[in-house]
Design a protein around this motif. Structure first.
Motif, PDB file in Angstrom:
ATOM      1  N   ARG A  63     -57.423 -37.629  33.481  1.00 49.60           N
ATOM      2  CA  ARG A  63     -57.346 -37.170  34.713  1.00 49.60           C
ATOM      3  C   ARG A  63     -56.067 -36.214  34.991  1.00 49.60           C
ATOM      4  N   PHE A  64     -55.997 -35.217  33.982  1.00 46.69           N
ATOM      5  CA  PHE A  64     -55.098 -34.371  33.958  1.00 46.69           C
ATOM      6  C   PHE A  64     -55.184 -33.367  35.148  1.00 46.69           C
ATOM      7  N   GLY A  65     -54.387 -32.386  35.336  1.00 40.76           N
ATOM      8  CA  GLY A  65     -54.571 -31.505  36.145  1.00 40.76           C
ATOM      9  C   GLY A  65     -55.861 -30.620  36.326  1.00 40.76           C
ATOM     10  N   GLU A  66     -56.208 -30.321  34.975  1.00 45.10           N
ATOM     11  CA  GLU A  66     -57.363 -29.380  34.927  1.00 45.10           C
ATOM     12  C   GLU A  66     -58.790 -30.124  35.229  1.00 45.10           C
ATOM     13  N   HIS A  67     -58.566 -31.449  34.775  1.00 42.69           N
ATOM     14  CA  HIS A  67     -59.794 -32.201  35.270  1.00 42.69           C
ATOM     15  C   HIS A  67     -59.942 -32.412  36.637  1.00 42.69           C
ATOM     16  N   ARG A  68     -59.189 -32.425  37.377  1.00 42.54           N
ATOM     17  CA  ARG A  68     -59.161 -32.797  38.696  1.00 42.54           C
ATOM     18  C   ARG A  68     -59.563 -31.376  39.617  1.00 42.54           C
ATOM     19  N   LEU A  73     -64.208 -28.145  41.449  1.00 43.37           N
ATOM     20  CA  LEU A  73     -64.864 -26.648  41.550  1.00 43.37           C
ATOM     21  C   LEU A  73     -66.606 -27.140  40.913  1.00 43.37           C
ATOM     22  N   GLY A  74     -66.653 -28.161  40.575  1.00 49.43           N
ATOM     23  CA  GLY A  74     -68.136 -28.371  39.944  1.00 49.43           C
ATOM     24  C   GLY A  74     -68.117 -27.952  38.475  1.00 49.43           C
ATOM     25  N   VAL A  75     -67.141 -27.685  37.646  1.00 54.12           N
ATOM     26  CA  VAL A  75     -67.152 -27.224  36.367  1.00 54.12           C
ATOM     27  C   VAL A  75     -67.115 -28.555  35.533  1.00 54.12           C
ATOM     28  N   PRO A  76     -68.171 -28.870  34.798  1.00 48.81           N
ATOM     29  CA  PRO A  76     -68.087 -29.902  33.729  1.00 48.81           C
ATOM     30  C   PRO A  76     -66.882 -29.555  32.845  1.00 48.81           C
ATOM     31  N   ILE A  77     -66.035 -30.711  32.841  1.00 52.66           N
ATOM     32  CA  ILE A  77     -65.181 -30.911  31.690  1.00 52.66           C
ATOM     33  C   ILE A  77     -65.112 -32.294  31.097  1.00 52.66           C
ATOM     34  N   VAL A  78     -65.599 -32.187  29.787  1.00 49.40           N
ATOM     35  CA  VAL A  78     -65.909 -33.708  28.880  1.00 49.40           C
ATOM     36  C   VAL A  78     -64.788 -33.967  27.908  1.00 49.40           C
ATOM     37  N   GLY A  79     -64.316 -34.883  27.894  1.00 50.05           N
ATOM     38  CA  GLY A  79     -63.250 -35.430  26.966  1.00 50.05           C
ATOM     39  C   GLY A  79     -64.119 -36.166  25.941  1.00 50.05           C
ATOM     40  N   LEU A  80     -63.809 -35.958  24.590  1.00 50.15           N
ATOM     41  CA  LEU A  80     -64.758 -36.207  23.348  1.00 50.15           C
ATOM     42  C   LEU A  80     -63.890 -37.180  22.823  1.00 50.15           C
ATOM     43  N   GLY A  81     -62.722 -37.396  22.672  1.00 50.06           N
ATOM     44  CA  GLY A  81     -61.872 -38.027  21.694  1.00 50.06           C
ATOM     45  C   GLY A  81     -61.413 -39.218  22.555  1.00 50.06           C
ATOM     46  N   ASP A  82     -60.173 -39.761  21.901  1.00 51.14           N
ATOM     47  CA  ASP A  82     -59.458 -40.772  22.156  1.00 51.14           C
ATOM     48  C   ASP A  82     -57.894 -40.773  22.049  1.00 51.14           C
ATOM     49  N   GLY A  83     -57.609 -39.202  22.318  1.00 51.89           N
ATOM     50  CA  GLY A  83     -56.357 -38.945  22.305  1.00 51.89           C
ATOM     51  C   GLY A  83     -55.779 -38.358  21.065  1.00 51.89           C
ATOM     52  N   PHE A  84     -54.639 -37.803  21.046  1.00 48.37           N
ATOM     53  CA  PHE A  84     -54.086 -37.097  19.626  1.00 48.37           C
ATOM     54  C   PHE A  84     -53.847 -38.139  18.661  1.00 48.37           C
ATOM     55  N   SER A  85     -53.921 -37.558  17.310  1.00 46.42           N
ATOM     56  CA  SER A  85     -54.028 -38.522  16.069  1.00 46.42           C
ATOM     57  C   SER A  85     -52.973 -39.254  16.128  1.00 46.42           C
ATOM     58  N   TRP A  86     -51.603 -38.740  16.509  1.00 53.10           N
ATOM     59  CA  TRP A  86     -50.364 -39.789  16.531  1.00 53.10           C
ATOM     60  C   TRP A  86     -50.447 -40.815  17.283  1.00 53.10           C
TER      61      TRP A  86
END
Length: 189
Positions: A63-68, A73-86
């Motif tokens: 739920r970062f700013g870009e997601h909100r 705006l109705g632009v699909p933004i899809v998270g595909l991962g589980d966070g950064f490797s570290w």
């Protein structure tokens, strides 16, 4: 600062015009790669063009700013991962998520339903060997001619740079982290 004379003679390219989908790469160690891609997404959406954003390192529930804003705006933004490797507790699982995510992204690119597809932070799974570079390059070469694709992340492979139409390398000159200033809500997230 050196003062310049403004250019007065604006020469246009004298090449035949060809409008086609572009491959754009934002890479380098500087800040702003994803931000630049999101700016292109906003520009395309503002022109009524269908846009799709995939984020290879963000979780689907992010739920970062870009997601909100993209949600508003109705632009699909899809998270595909589980966070950064570290932050990962299981890198094999992270790699599997990247492969599954790439399958979704590749299908979207090849379907040709979007004017612009953003592959945010795809360089990490490429660099880690989680995704086969040859498959990504093949998809970019074979995509429908009207589809634009933006790929972001540090360390873009030379083969991708060669294939791309536009490559911007963000150079780190100075970063607030080095002065001990932590990530800021609304700047980094």
């Amino acid at each position: 600062m050196e003062i310049e004379t403004p250019p007065l003679d604006h020469k246009r390219l004298e090449q035949p015009a060809e409008r086609r989908g572009l491959v754009l790469v934002h890479t380098g160690d500087g800040k702003g790669k994803s931000t630049a891609a999101f700016g292109l997404a906003l520009r395309a959406h503002g022109r009524g063009k269908p846009v799709l954003i995939y984020q290879f390192m963000k979780v689907p529930s992010a739920r970062f700013g870009e997601h909100r804003v993209f949600e508003q705006l109705g632009v699909p933004i899809v998270g595909l991962g589980d966070g950064f490797s570290w932050k990962s507790k299981d890198l094999d699982h992270s790699a599997q998520l990247a492969r599954e995510g790439w399958a979704r992204a590749e299908a979207s690119i090849r379907a040709g339903e979007h004017f612009l597809v953003v592959l945010d932070e795809i360089m990490y799974p490429l660099r880690y060997g989680w995704l086969p570079l040859d498959g990504v390059l093949a998809c970019l070469r074979e995509r429908p001619p009207h589809v634009h694709v933006v790929l972001t992340g540090r360390g873009a492979p030379a083969e991708l740079i060669e294939l791309a139409d536009t490559v911007t390398e963000m150079t780190l000159v100075k970063h607030h982290y080095k002065a001990g200033v932590p990530a800021q809500r609304g700047i980094e997230d």
